[in-house]
Design an enzyme around this catalytic site. Structure first.
Site, PDB file in Angstrom:
ATOM      1  CE  LYS A   3      -4.262   1.477   2.291  1.00 13.97           C
ATOM      2  NZ  LYS A   3      -5.192   1.196   3.407  1.00 13.97           N
ATOM      3  CD  GLU A  10     -18.282  -4.112   9.768  1.00 15.47           C
ATOM      4  OE1 GLU A  10     -17.501  -3.248   9.337  1.00 15.47           O
ATOM      5  OE2 GLU A  10     -18.496  -5.200   9.193  1.00 15.47           O
ATOM      6  NE  ARG A  14     -20.048  -4.833   6.459  1.00 13.86           N
ATOM      7  CZ  ARG A  14     -19.680  -5.165   5.228  1.00 13.86           C
ATOM      8  NH1 ARG A  14     -20.053  -4.399   4.206  1.00 13.86           N
ATOM      9  NH2 ARG A  14     -18.945  -6.217   4.993  1.00 13.86           N
TER      10      ARG A  14
END
Length: 637
Positions: free
Chosen positions: A285, A371, A399
């Protein structure tokens, strides 16, 4: 720095079909130019930088090998889609990213045929790709489907549900596991450790393929290295790799920044695959831009910045952010109560719990992008005698709603839900708006639902939640800085179900739930200039309602108007139910509820979004005048 990079090869690419006419050497140069263009564009707009830089070569390779848009490339979450947008006919608008009327910061079906599936929440790509594959088999849109999913997103249960189904169906499907050892924060959990073991101890050039029968699919020069790597990996996972056990042919890991590896592997896989295949690609990244590589979050999200230095241009504010106020308040409460613990779902920085973790490392749990698990894990902590604060953005709490109902509310467990990013959130747009939490929480029996009007109120609400053991409790607060009010030295628990009157007036009452209180006060000032005084009150609680406050406002004013940063079905609907039950409407009360409109509002500044929503001071004033039947003539009525 405003000079744009020189991009002679990229200038010849208007659509992905143009990549087919480039040599492999030109594709290498294209990747370098695409990285420079991405950095330049995000320096102007701000946005998600690191993820896109990490997939530049992968983006070039995918569009060079696959036939988009006939073949569908589905980017999980979409943080990494800026290079994809540049290559798919949107380069001329790339410097409008995340601005009003501009390109979305995520993939969006209505924006381009090259965005076959919209995303901004994680772990949906494999399910969607499998849907495309099955639709093609049944006579729908033809073409291959490629899901590009990060290792952080792969930790979510939905990704494995989709892989389990795909392995059972045995359809031709490509999953690119973009393994950068980082989502928004460093990944956690057993899966991350497993992926690390897969590529530990051997060079990329060996293409450590553990796929049964997949060695023959590799280009000839790499086959022997792959055979050796396969033997090495046999001892790592009994019965083969995790992915093989799910029915996928596994290929990798390969260096995601080396087109000399990516191109032949993707070309061979594309030509020969017959069933589901997972290609494990290692990337970094922020790759290729030193300031992003040095950043703790690898340049995940950035404001406008100087390309040479990476220095961001940030407005100076005297008010603290709501997120920081929450974190500091929770730390103070935890210092006094050893039973307080905190839970986050892969968002320690975003929720402020990184600060809590620094102070109480053993009492803070990052469960990864999960979640549903976060909510039920918090329920287990509560059942075990702890005081869990489950900190999740409003948009992500959606979620885990079944778990909120089934595992928390029905059992009346005292889980404290800290709901960040409540209301409209600006550049992230509709996918991240916190529009629905009041409506889906306040209808649950036994729950307490609060909203902070300012940062000082948030301090008190954290204390209220810490002291509340009678069942679940939730408090919501927006993104960004507070209003700059005087801060209390310590939070004081509020009386459950009690609001407050901020300003006394007559004829009309404005009852605010949340941070629209500041706009309500501005509207009251404007009304005073017209010779009309308005009462302004802060409800504080959507559940339980302050019945006495609401009924007094209703009975002592000609009109009552509620304000909230949420969809219909929330606070205003509960107030209307109370007024109807008490027969207040029979007395002729004029009641109006100002909520978010029944639309998804595209990205813009928060101020512009609330103007669209009709929840700024000017529109509150206009609603009052309209409700009272007062025509506006000039500046006074």
């Amino acid at each position: 720095m405003t000079d744009r990079p020189k991009t002679p090869v990229l200038d010849r690419v208007h659509l992905p079909a143009d990549l087919k006419r480039l040599t492999d050497r030109e594709l290498h140069q294209l990747a370098d130019e695409l990285r420079a263009e991405t950095i330049s564009a995000v320096s102007v707009t701000g946005g998600h930088l690191g993820a896109g830089l990490g997939v530049v070569e992968l983006t070039v390779a995918l569009h060079a090998v696959f036939d988009t848009p006939r073949d569908k490339i589905i980017w999980d979450v979409g943080h990494q889609c800026y290079p994809h947008k540049i290559l798919t006919g949107r380069r001329d608008r790339i410097r409008t990213l995340r601005t009003e009327g501009g390109l979305s910061g995520f993939t969006k079906r209505s924006e381009s045929p090259y965005d076959p599936f919209g995303a901004a929440h994680s772990s949906t790509s494999i399910s969607a790709a499998l849907g495309f594959v099955c639709a093609a088999d049944l006579g729908g849109d033809p073409g291959d489907a490629v899901a590009v999913i990060g290792d952080g997103s792969m930790s979510a249960g939905m990704a494995f549900e989709a892989m389990n189904n795909a392995g059972h169906l045995k359809k031709r499907l490509f999953v690119i596991l973009n393994d950068n050892e980082m989502s928004i924060a460093p990944p956690v959990g057993a899966l991350s450790a497993y992926l690390s073991r897969l590529y530990a101890g051997a060079p990329f050039q060996e293409f450590k393929s553990a796929a049964k029968g997949m060695v023959s699919l590799l280009p000839e020069p790499f086959q022997e290295g792959a055979r050796r790597a396969k033997e090495m990996l046999k001892g790592m996972a009994v019965g083969g790799t995790l992915f093989e056990e799910l029915g996928f042919s596994y290929l990798g890991p390969i260096d995601g920044h080396d087109l000399d590896q990516l191109l032949p592997v993707l070309r061979t896989a594309h030509a020969r695959a017959t069933g589901p295949m997972l290609i494990h690609v290692l990337t970094k990244k922020g790759k290729g831009y030193a300031p992003a590589e040095r950043a703790a979050d690898k340049g995940h999200a950035t404001g406008k910045f100087d390309v040479l230095t990476g220095q961001q241009a940030k407005a100076i504010s005297n008010a603290p952010s709501y997120t920081k106020v929450f974190a500091q308040s929770l730390i103070r409460e935890a210092e006094a109560d050893s039973r307080i613990v905190a839970v986050t779902a892969a968002m320690p920085d975003g929720t402020g719990l990184n600060l809590f973790a620094d102070r109480f490392p053993k009492r803070c749990f990052d469960v990864g992008i999960a979640e549903q698990h976060a909510v039920t894990f918090s329920a287990g902590l509560a059942a075990g005698g702890m005081k869990p604060f489950c900190a999740i953005y409003s948009t992500f709490l959606q979620r885990g709603y079944d778990q909120v109902v089934h595992d928390v509310a029905i059992q009346r467990l005292p889980v404290r839900f800290a709901i960040d990013r409540a209301g409209l959130v600006g550049a992230d747009g509709a996918t991240h708006a916190g529009s629905f939490d009041v409506a889906f929480l306040a209808n649950l029996p036994g729950i307490v639902v609060m909203a902070a009007a300012d940062e000082a109120e948030l301090v008190h609400m954290v204390a209220t939640a810490a002291a509340h053991d009678a069942g679940p409790i939730a408090f919501r607060y927006p993104r960004g800085e507070g209003v700059g009010c005087e801060m209390p030295a310590k939070g004081v628990p509020l009386e459950i179900g009690r609001g407050r009157v901020i300003r006394e007036g007559s004829r009309v009452a404005l009852l605010s739930f949340g941070t629209r209180l500041a706009e309500a006060l501005k509207a009251a000032e404007a009304l005073a200039a017209r010779g009309m005084t308005a009462t302004v009150a802060d409800a504080r609680f959507a559940k339980p309602l302050d019945r006495d406050l609401i009924l007094n406002l209703a009975r002592n004013h000609e009109a009552l108007i509620t304000l909230e940063e949420g969809a219909v079905g929330g606070f205003g609907s509960h107030v209307a139910q109370l007024l109807a039950e008490e027969g207040v409407f029979d007395s002729g009360l004029k009641y109006r509820s100002m909520v978010l409109p029944d639309i998804f509002i595209d990205q813009a500044s928060p101020e512009a979004m609330y103007r669209v929503a009709g929840l700024d001071a000017a529109r509150i004033e206009a609603k009052v005048l309209d409700t009272l039947g007062i025509a506006v003539v000039g500046k006074r009525a």
